[in-house]
Write an enzyme that holds these catalytic residues in place. Structure first.
Site, PDB file in Angstrom:
ATOM      1  N   ASP A   1      26.102 -16.501   7.751  1.00  0.00           N
ATOM      2  CA  ASP A   1      26.021 -15.599   6.545  1.00  0.00           C
ATOM      3  C   ASP A   1      27.040 -14.423   6.130  1.00  0.00           C
ATOM      4  O   ASP A   1      27.630 -14.115   7.152  1.00  0.00           O
ATOM      5  CB  ASP A   1      24.624 -14.920   6.565  1.00  0.00           C
ATOM      6  CG  ASP A   1      24.416 -14.556   8.237  1.00  0.00           C
ATOM      7  OD1 ASP A   1      24.974 -14.828   9.183  1.00  0.00           O
ATOM      8  OD2 ASP A   1      23.732 -13.321   8.186  1.00  0.00           O
TER       9      ASP A   1
ATOM     10  N   GLU B   1      22.031 -14.633  10.449  1.00  0.00           N
ATOM     11  CA  GLU B   1      22.217 -13.652  11.595  1.00  0.00           C
ATOM     12  C   GLU B   1      22.015 -12.295  11.384  1.00  0.00           C
ATOM     13  O   GLU B   1      21.327 -11.685  12.273  1.00  0.00           O
ATOM     14  CB  GLU B   1      23.662 -14.067  12.475  1.00  0.00           C
ATOM     15  CG  GLU B   1      23.676 -13.512  13.751  1.00  0.00           C
ATOM     16  CD  GLU B   1      23.919 -12.071  13.803  1.00  0.00           C
ATOM     17  OE1 GLU B   1      23.338 -11.634  14.796  1.00  0.00           O
ATOM     18  OE2 GLU B   1      24.493 -11.318  13.054  1.00  0.00           O
ATOM     19  N   GLU B   2      22.489 -11.888  10.459  1.00  0.00           N
ATOM     20  CA  GLU B   2      22.127 -10.342   9.905  1.00  0.00           C
ATOM     21  C   GLU B   2      20.935  -9.949   9.663  1.00  0.00           C
ATOM     22  O   GLU B   2      20.931  -8.880   9.220  1.00  0.00           O
ATOM     23  CB  GLU B   2      23.338 -10.124   8.976  1.00  0.00           C
ATOM     24  CG  GLU B   2      24.875 -10.542   9.094  1.00  0.00           C
ATOM     25  CD  GLU B   2      25.413  -9.440  10.264  1.00  0.00           C
ATOM     26  OE1 GLU B   2      24.812  -8.719  10.566  1.00  0.00           O
ATOM     27  OE2 GLU B   2      26.634  -9.797  10.420  1.00  0.00           O
TER      28      GLU B   2
HETATM   29 NI    NI Z   1      28.223 -10.668  13.123  1.00  0.00          NI
END
Ligand code: NI
Length: 428
Positions: free
Chosen positions: A102, A168-169
């Site tokens: 991402d 992931e964020e």
């Molecule tokens: Ni990162």
């Protein structure tokens, strides 16, 4: 003395080939061959970033290439995730290698030919999108790794699981996503992964360098919110009400007292940051309510629980002392990213093969969080950092991750590929 040395040398050269087949020379050659393509992938993905849970095109590119390599490929895992399973010629352990895909709602300011001009919608706002954390390099390195390993399939003992993960964020508001969803959808169980590895590129670590920390490496991230209720009054007559802004300022200071005076900092760091505060509507009205919200970073689970308890105590007691009430909610987001010490010890030599002994360094605590931690709850894990700062850069002044000026020198992504490949062959 001399003769003894010579005898030892002869003995060693006889035994060494029996002990292990060192694939590093072959890995180096295959990596050098794929590097131009890796840089091309990285730049293409950089120019076409996608937000968390929206990595549709990136996932398509990944899946197409994995299939071309003859790797069994699953798509649509935890929304846009892609999982590739490469079975070696001989039985052996199952190793997981993970990349996140991402981008972030950041408008790129870096002047490169592959600069992102992409715009998207994020939580109802139009935003620029940028790979401002370097996940583009993670995808490119793992694709490179898959290419190299697919070419050496006959020599692999065991199975390699390539995990390309979305979000992931963090997922957009109202959605879930990322590593915890990948785990929930069984990515660690089918086939059952024995050890998992992950890389993060780092803009403040020089190219050609790998950094890691044994044990707790990256912080647990928890979010908190404190709702303070007072009594509304005219700004001219504060004694007639209970001023929640006055209470909030005391609580704010109290929170920092938990860090400075009540936490055993030599054991592990603690950070409490208030990132959001909302109160009031007009200059001469004392409002009824204040909300303050922020993040807690800890690197030790005992200290984590202790800090949570102290935040509750501090907020409620300070509020009570001023006649107000405080309601505290704490949301555990990401656990500590924990590197299994035995696994680290076993695998550091493989990292040294990738970039030379003097270039693999021990890192300090990282107070940032990483959702790779969720995989580490299911199997021994090792997450390490690969340098992306141009040679001679100043780590104190280079733009940090998540900023419009974030920059990665992609000339040494080979380090990450070689690290992953050597790990696969050396792990027992
Ligand atoms: Ni990162």
């Amino acid at each position: 003395m001399k003769r003894m040395f010579a005898t030892t040398l002869v003995l060693f050269s006889l035994i060494a080939p029996v002990l292990a087949v060192d694939m590093s020379a072959e890995i180096d050659a295959a990596t050098a061959k794929i590097m131009p393509q890796v840089v091309q992938w990285r730049r293409y993905i950089h120019e076409h970033p996608e937000l968390g849970n929206r990595e549709v095109e990136t996932a398509k590119l990944v899946a197409e290439h994995l299939r071309k390599l003859g790797i069994e490929t699953r798509t649509g895992v935890a929304k846009t995730g892609v999982v590739g399973i490469l079975k070696g010629a001989q039985p052996g352990p199952v190793i997981g290698l993970r990349a996140d895909m991402d981008g972030l709602p950041v408008t790129e300011r870096v002047d490169v030919p592959f600069k992102s001009t992409v715009k998207s919608e994020y939580n109802g706002q139009t935003v620029g999108v940028m790979h401002a954390c370097g996940h583009d390099t993670h995808v490119a390195m793992l694709l490179g790794t898959a290419t190299v390993l697919a070419g050496m399939k006959d020599k692999i003992k065991g199975t390699v699981v390539f995990i390309f993960q979305p979000a992931e964020e963090g997922a957009p508001a109202g959605e879930t996503g990322g590593a915890s969803d990948m785990v929930k959808e069984g990515v660690m169980d089918n086939p059952k992964i024995d050890a998992i590895f992950g890389i993060h590129i780092n803009s403040a670590t020089e190219i050609g360098t790998i950094k890691y920390k044994s044990g707790a490496e990256m912080a647990a991230s928890d979010w908190f919110s404190i709702k303070i209720k007072g009594r509304q009054a005219h700004g001219a007559y504060p004694w007639q009400g209970i001023d929640p802004i006055a209470v909030a300022t005391q609580i704010y200071t109290g929170l920092q007292m938990i860090v400075a005076r009540q936490s055993e900092l030599p054991k592990a760091p603690v950070i409490i940051t208030v990132g959001r505060m909302s109160a009031g509507i007009r200059e001469n009205i004392i409002p009824e309510e204040v909300t303050m919200a922020g993040t807690i970073r800890t690197l030790d689970s005992e200290m984590q629980n202790d800090v949570h308890e102290k935040i509750r105590r501090t907020a409620t007691k300070i509020a009570e002392s001023m006649g107000a009430t405080a309601e505290v909610t704490i949301d555990r987001k990401t656990p500590v990213t924990y590197n299994d010490p035995a696994l680290v010890k076993k695998m550091v030599p493989s990292l040294e093969k990738a970039t030379g002994k003097g270039n693999v360094l021990e890192a300090e605590w990282v107070t940032g969080a990483e959702d790779f931690a969720f995989y580490g709850q299911k199997a021994p894990a090792f997450f390490f950092f690969v340098g992306g700062m141009p040679k001679g850069g100043n780590p104190k002044t280079v733009p940090s991750h998540h900023t419009p000026d974030f920059f990665i020198d992609d000339s040494r992504l080979d380090v990450g590929i070689k690290a992953f490949c050597n790990i696969v062959f050396d792990y027992k």
